[in-house]
Design an enzyme around this catalytic site. Sequence first.
Site, mmCIF file in Angstrom:
data_model
loop_
_atom_site.group_PDB
_atom_site.id
_atom_site.type_symbol
_atom_site.label_atom_id
_atom_site.label_comp_id
_atom_site.label_asym_id
_atom_site.label_seq_id
_atom_site.Cartn_x
_atom_site.Cartn_y
_atom_site.Cartn_z
ATOM 1 N N ILE A 1 -10.412 -7.281 -8.603
ATOM 2 C CA ILE A 1 -11.695 -6.808 -8.170
ATOM 3 C C ILE A 1 -11.748 -5.311 -8.154
ATOM 4 O O ILE A 1 -12.652 -4.622 -7.378
ATOM 5 C CB ILE A 1 -12.319 -7.662 -7.039
ATOM 6 C CG1 ILE A 1 -11.260 -7.575 -6.071
ATOM 7 C CG2 ILE A 1 -12.363 -8.891 -7.542
ATOM 8 C CD1 ILE A 1 -11.172 -6.283 -5.111
ATOM 9 N N HIS B 1 -18.308 -7.287 -13.800
ATOM 10 C CA HIS B 1 -18.017 -6.037 -12.829
ATOM 11 C C HIS B 1 -19.338 -6.605 -11.910
ATOM 12 O O HIS B 1 -20.073 -5.546 -11.638
ATOM 13 C CB HIS B 1 -18.378 -4.754 -13.319
ATOM 14 C CG HIS B 1 -17.859 -3.616 -12.524
ATOM 15 N ND1 HIS B 1 -17.239 -2.791 -12.800
ATOM 16 C CD2 HIS B 1 -17.705 -3.816 -11.160
ATOM 17 C CE1 HIS B 1 -16.913 -1.718 -11.958
ATOM 18 N NE2 HIS B 1 -17.081 -2.449 -10.771
ATOM 19 N N GLU C 1 -15.133 -0.635 -19.859
ATOM 20 C CA GLU C 1 -16.290 -1.487 -19.556
ATOM 21 C C GLU C 1 -17.477 -1.181 -20.523
ATOM 22 O O GLU C 1 -17.825 0.288 -20.542
ATOM 23 C CB GLU C 1 -16.596 -1.576 -18.201
ATOM 24 C CG GLU C 1 -15.379 -2.546 -17.356
ATOM 25 C CD GLU C 1 -15.755 -2.431 -15.995
ATOM 26 O OE1 GLU C 1 -17.017 -1.930 -15.596
ATOM 27 O OE2 GLU C 1 -15.039 -2.858 -15.185
ATOM 28 N N SER D 1 0.893 -1.262 -0.056
ATOM 29 C CA SER D 1 0.153 -0.043 -0.205
ATOM 30 C C SER D 1 0.681 1.304 0.172
ATOM 31 O O SER D 1 1.960 1.084 0.079
ATOM 32 C CB SER D 1 -1.011 -0.019 1.207
ATOM 33 O OG SER D 1 -1.962 -0.997 1.139
ATOM 34 N N ARG E 1 -10.150 -1.724 -10.253
ATOM 35 C CA ARG E 1 -10.752 -1.054 -11.268
ATOM 36 C C ARG E 1 -9.943 -1.412 -12.429
ATOM 37 O O ARG E 1 -8.628 -1.682 -12.421
ATOM 38 C CB ARG E 1 -10.520 0.670 -10.990
ATOM 39 C CG ARG E 1 -11.502 1.138 -10.131
ATOM 40 C CD ARG E 1 -12.986 1.396 -10.835
ATOM 41 N NE ARG E 1 -13.803 2.062 -9.883
ATOM 42 C CZ ARG E 1 -14.654 1.304 -9.110
ATOM 43 N NH1 ARG E 1 -14.545 0.078 -8.877
ATOM 44 N NH2 ARG E 1 -15.548 2.034 -8.604
#
Length: 320
Positions: A236, A285, A267, A180, A238
Amino acid sequence: MSATAEQAPRTVLQICPLLPSLDKALASRHHAVRLTDQADPDAFLAEHGGEVVAAVTTARIGVSDALMDALPRLGAIVHFGVGYETTNVVRARARGIDVSNTPDVLTDCVADLAVGAVIGVLRRIAEADRYVRAGAWESGAFPLATRVSGKRIGILGLGRIGRAIARRLAAFDAELGYHSRRRVADVPYRYADSGRDLAAWADVLVVATAGGAATNGLVSAEVLAALGPDGYLVNIARGSVVDEPALVEALLERRIAGAALDVFADEPHVPAPLLDLDSVLLLPHIASATRETREAMGDLAHRNLDHYMTTGRLLTPVPL
């Protein structure tokens, strides 16, 4: 503010189609207008844009800069969804516009789907289903898959959703690592200094970071090369977080073992080469797409709007 402005309607602008229950709540409690119902949206905005004080939108659509500029009294943008990268939050805040999303209420379902995707791609579940349906089982046993238990699983982005994924995967006796922007103090998981380092260590790389400019292309060709021919990618988060052309190339050339993808760069369009690859699990999605979670998201979005309309503040403002 002039008397005319004070007497103008306090309109809530619905930018795009929403959950039916949220539609109903907006219509029953507010002076709500659906932009998509207008025969000429630009003409409507030119005539009534000054009446709009709040906008409700989705994480996928957001509020564009041009639309923001067409709404001079806009004070709040309420997102149905945890994402908000489609709205320029810095620009909005500079204009005095608060922005909210719907965190927490979708964490469990997204984490559940992430774990399902890990199991699905490593154990080749969708491929095995197609194998049975095609009658191929009668001709021979299905090829061996890869176990999940005990794998090294790296989580890219250890926020609410990343932590929920890690808690679930710990039950599989997985070795867990993460990367992170900063270390998380209260977790026992291995910390990697970069996405590349995490990928080089992991058997499975799960992408759970936020979207937006700061993470665009974070899973690069270099990261995929570090993951290697025995590694799997699960996204899962973007589609923008992954360099999609590099991913397609890596899969076609078998430079990674497989991928489970719930999100894509454009998408609902999925790169055509992926459609023929059994090594890829493709999902439309759906990480938060359960009845329970969507209703909870709608409820929180509406509570955000109600709270703003009565107090001038949002319940779950997004961080800058």
